[in-house]
Design a protein around this motif. Sequence first.
Motif, PDB file in Angstrom:
ATOM      1  N   THR A  29      61.738  58.699  13.115  1.00  0.00           N
ATOM      2  CA  THR A  29      61.000  58.761  11.909  1.00  0.00           C
ATOM      3  C   THR A  29      60.780  60.296  11.655  1.00  0.00           C
ATOM      4  OG1 THR A  29      60.163  56.866  12.017  1.00  0.00           O
ATOM      5  CG2 THR A  29      58.953  58.522  10.978  1.00  0.00           C
ATOM      6  N   ALA A  30      60.299  60.987  12.515  1.00  0.00           N
ATOM      7  CA  ALA A  30      59.709  62.278  12.478  1.00  0.00           C
ATOM      8  C   ALA A  30      61.111  63.412  12.374  1.00  0.00           C
ATOM      9  CB  ALA A  30      58.810  62.942  13.550  1.00  0.00           C
ATOM     10  N   ARG A  31      62.180  63.058  12.688  1.00  0.00           N
ATOM     11  CA  ARG A  31      63.069  64.182  12.856  1.00  0.00           C
ATOM     12  C   ARG A  31      63.757  64.390  11.445  1.00  0.00           C
ATOM     13  NH1 ARG A  31      68.525  61.845  12.232  1.00  0.00           N
ATOM     14  NH2 ARG A  31      68.469  59.444  12.136  1.00  0.00           N
ATOM     15  N   TRP A  32      63.215  63.369  10.467  1.00  0.00           N
ATOM     16  CA  TRP A  32      63.700  63.654   9.096  1.00  0.00           C
ATOM     17  C   TRP A  32      62.653  64.710   8.318  1.00  0.00           C
ATOM     18  CZ3 TRP A  32      67.912  62.166   7.137  1.00  0.00           C
ATOM     19  CH2 TRP A  32      68.635  61.341   7.970  1.00  0.00           C
ATOM     20  N   THR A  33      61.681  65.221   9.206  1.00  0.00           N
ATOM     21  CA  THR A  33      60.694  66.551   8.785  1.00  0.00           C
ATOM     22  C   THR A  33      61.629  67.495   8.223  1.00  0.00           C
ATOM     23  OG1 THR A  33      58.931  65.801  10.071  1.00  0.00           O
ATOM     24  CG2 THR A  33      58.907  67.948   9.312  1.00  0.00           C
ATOM     25  N   ASN A  38      67.257  74.144   7.352  1.00  0.00           N
ATOM     26  CA  ASN A  38      67.624  72.810   8.171  1.00  0.00           C
ATOM     27  C   ASN A  38      67.740  73.178   9.778  1.00  0.00           C
ATOM     28  OD1 ASN A  38      67.824  69.930   8.293  1.00  0.00           O
ATOM     29  ND2 ASN A  38      69.833  70.218   7.967  1.00  0.00           N
ATOM     30  N   ARG A  39      67.163  74.214  10.308  1.00  0.00           N
ATOM     31  CA  ARG A  39      67.479  74.382  11.693  1.00  0.00           C
ATOM     32  C   ARG A  39      66.907  73.423  12.626  1.00  0.00           C
ATOM     33  NH1 ARG A  39      65.526  79.608  10.298  1.00  0.00           N
ATOM     34  NH2 ARG A  39      63.849  79.387  11.618  1.00  0.00           N
ATOM     35  N   MET A  89      57.245  73.932  13.472  1.00  0.00           N
ATOM     36  CA  MET A  89      56.654  72.971  14.512  1.00  0.00           C
ATOM     37  C   MET A  89      55.224  72.397  14.223  1.00  0.00           C
ATOM     38  SD  MET A  89      58.970  73.179  16.672  1.00  0.00           S
ATOM     39  CE  MET A  89      57.915  72.457  18.012  1.00  0.00           C
ATOM     40  N   GLY A  90      54.429  73.112  13.418  1.00  0.00           N
ATOM     41  CA  GLY A  90      53.188  72.477  12.603  1.00  0.00           C
ATOM     42  C   GLY A  90      53.753  71.239  11.828  1.00  0.00           C
ATOM     43  N   ARG A  91      54.869  71.221  10.997  1.00  0.00           N
ATOM     44  CA  ARG A  91      55.275  70.077  10.294  1.00  0.00           C
ATOM     45  C   ARG A  91      55.717  69.071  11.132  1.00  0.00           C
ATOM     46  NH1 ARG A  91      59.456  72.250   5.625  1.00  0.00           N
ATOM     47  NH2 ARG A  91      58.794  70.125   4.756  1.00  0.00           N
ATOM     48  N   LEU A  98      51.575  61.419  12.597  1.00  0.00           N
ATOM     49  CA  LEU A  98      51.596  60.387  11.539  1.00  0.00           C
ATOM     50  C   LEU A  98      52.491  58.956  12.020  1.00  0.00           C
ATOM     51  CD1 LEU A  98      51.434  62.432   8.186  1.00  0.00           C
ATOM     52  CD2 LEU A  98      49.730  60.908   8.971  1.00  0.00           C
ATOM     53  N   ALA A  99      53.562  59.169  12.424  1.00  0.00           N
ATOM     54  CA  ALA A  99      54.327  58.411  12.830  1.00  0.00           C
ATOM     55  C   ALA A  99      53.703  57.194  13.852  1.00  0.00           C
ATOM     56  CB  ALA A  99      55.769  58.576  13.380  1.00  0.00           C
TER      57      ALA A  99
END
Length: 167
Positions: A29-33, A38-39, A89-91, A98-99
């Motif tokens: 889920t988080a990998r879509w941040t 897009n690095r 990294m904060g994002r 949240l996930a």
Amino acid sequence: MHAIRTLRSTRHFLPEPVSRTTIEDIIDTARWTGSARNRQPWRFIAVTTDALRNELSRLGHYAVHLAEAPLTLVLLSADNGFTDTEFDMGRICQSLCLAAHDHGLGSCVTTFHPSENVARVAALLDIQPGWLPHHAIAIGRRDPHRHRSPSAIPTGRLPGSALLTWK
């Protein structure tokens, strides 16, 4: 909106393991941040070994809760010299918390410091050059019977009117 408003740091956990499937779903889920250009300057190490979690809990002034959590997710940031990596990294950190919250799990972010502790984490976890373990997230089921310890850190949030200026 409910998830953002109800997310709180958890420092006391039940001694129940977090399943591999759950952690993999949290990462998926988080990998879509979003990230700058897009690095995706992040990687993760899931630590479940008691001895390693205990050692990690001694590598920052506010890291003690890592020993109690059934899982410590160490966040690796790319050592790429870009100033927006820290922002990214904060994002990703917020997305991971949240996930986890969506799975009914508590979480709490910690920072490994000073730089000697970052180096120690890298050595403990055999982290490849080019990646820096500055942060970790404790993840697990919140222990409902343990109360928060007193803290000098203020609680609550400032009202929106104190944060927003119109011109």
